[in-house]
Design a protein around this motif. Structure first.
Motif, short mmCIF file in Angstrom:
data_model
loop_
_atom_site.label_atom_id
_atom_site.label_comp_id
_atom_site.label_asym_id
_atom_site.label_seq_id
_atom_site.Cartn_x
_atom_site.Cartn_y
_atom_site.Cartn_z
N ASP A 125 38.80 37.86 35.88
CA ASP A 125 39.33 36.96 34.85
C ASP A 125 40.78 37.31 34.52
O ASP A 125 41.61 36.42 34.28
CB ASP A 125 38.47 37.05 33.59
N GLN A 149 35.75 29.44 38.81
CA GLN A 149 34.64 30.31 38.44
C GLN A 149 34.46 31.42 39.47
O GLN A 149 34.65 31.20 40.68
CB GLN A 149 33.34 29.50 38.34
N ARG A 150 34.11 32.59 39.02
CA ARG A 150 33.86 33.70 39.95
C ARG A 150 32.59 33.42 40.73
O ARG A 150 31.53 33.19 40.14
CB ARG A 150 33.71 35.01 39.17
N PRO A 187 33.78 41.26 36.77
CA PRO A 187 34.24 40.02 36.12
C PRO A 187 35.48 40.17 35.26
O PRO A 187 36.36 39.30 35.32
CB PRO A 187 33.02 39.60 35.29
#
Length: 211
Positions: free
Chosen positions: A74, A206-207, A70
Motif C-alpha cells: 500500500d 488491489q493487492r 500489505p
C-alpha cells in the motif's frame, strides 16, 4: 524454457505496456526532443539497466516478499500515485515534456543515471514486475527463478529496442514540433490528464491474493 505460446502472449502484453504513456515515456521524449537521438539512446540504456535490476530482484524473490506484506504494498501504491500526481502538476504548469528536461543540456552519462533512477521509481514498472511478470511463470516446470530471468530478459530487450526507436523518431521531428504554435501547452495538458488517470488507476489497484 518458456513455451512459445506463453512467450507470444507475454510479448503482446509487454508491447501494450510500452505503448501506454507513463513517466518513462515522458522522460524519454523530453530529452530526445531537446537534446537529440544520443540523449534518447542514453535514456533507453538507463531504462534497460533498471529493468535488469528489477528482473534480478523479482527472480531473487524480493518482490514476492514485498507483495506478501500489505502495508508495504500500500505504501508503494500511494507513493507511486503521489509521484504521478506531481509529474502531472509539473506538466500542466510548465508546458509538458519540455519542462521535464531541465536546462542547461546534460551529458549522456548523467541522463543515463537519471533515466535509471526514474525507471526504478516508476510505479508502473515496479508493479509490472511485482504483479504481472510472475503470472507468466509455470511452476510445474520448476526453476521459477530462471523462468523469471528469461521473461525479464525478453522484457528488457523489447523495452530497449522500443525506447531507442521512439527516441530516434522524437529527435527527428523535434525541430518541426517545437515550431508549432501552442504545442508545448497543448501537449502538457494532455500529458497531465494521462498521468492523473494512471495515478487514479494505481490508487484503485488491489493487492493480488497470495496463493
Amino acid at each position: 524454457m518458456i513455451g512459445i505460446e506463453t512467450l507470444g502472449l507475454f510479448l503482446l502484453s509487454v508491447m501494450l505496456l510500452l505503448l501506454s504513456p507513463g513517466p518513462n515515456m515522458a522522460f524519454l521524449l523530453s530529452y530526445s526532443t531537446l537534446q537529440g537521438a544520443r540523449a534518447g539512446y542514453a535514456v533507453a540504456l538507463g531504462i534497460l539497466l533498471a529493468d535488469v535490476v528489477l528482473t534480478l530482484l523479482t527472480a531473487g524473490g524480493v518482490t514476492a516478499m514485498l507483495m506478501a506484506w500489505p502495508p508495504l504494498f500500500d505504501a508503494l501504491r500511494l507513493a507511486g500515485a503521489a509521484y504521478l500526481v506531481w509529474l502531472a502538476w509539473k506538466a500542466w504548469r510548465s508546458g509538458g515534456l519540455m519542462a521535464l528536461a531541465i536546462q542547461p543540456k546534460r551529458r549522456e552519462s548523467e541522463i543515463l543515471r537519471m533515466a535509471m533512477f526514474n525507471s526504478l521509481l516508476n510505479p508502473k514498472a515496479l508493479l509490472f514486475f511485482m504483479v504481472f511478470l510472475p503470472q507468466f511463470v509455470n511452476a510445474s516446470q520448476g526453476h521459477v527463478g530462471w523462468q523469471l530471468c528469461q521473461l525479464g530478459a525478453v522484457l528488457t530487450l523489447a523495452a530497449f529496442l522500443f525506447h531507442a526507436l521512439l527516441g530516434r523518431m522524437a529527435a527527428s521531428v523535434s525541430g518541426w514540433l517545437t515550431r508549432q504554435p501552442g504545442f508545448a501547452v497543448w501537449q502538457g495538458r494532455v500529458l497531465a490528464i494521462v498521468l492523473l488517470g494512471l495515478a487514479a488507476r494505481l490508487l484503485l489497484l488491489q493487492r493480488p491474493a497470495q496463493g
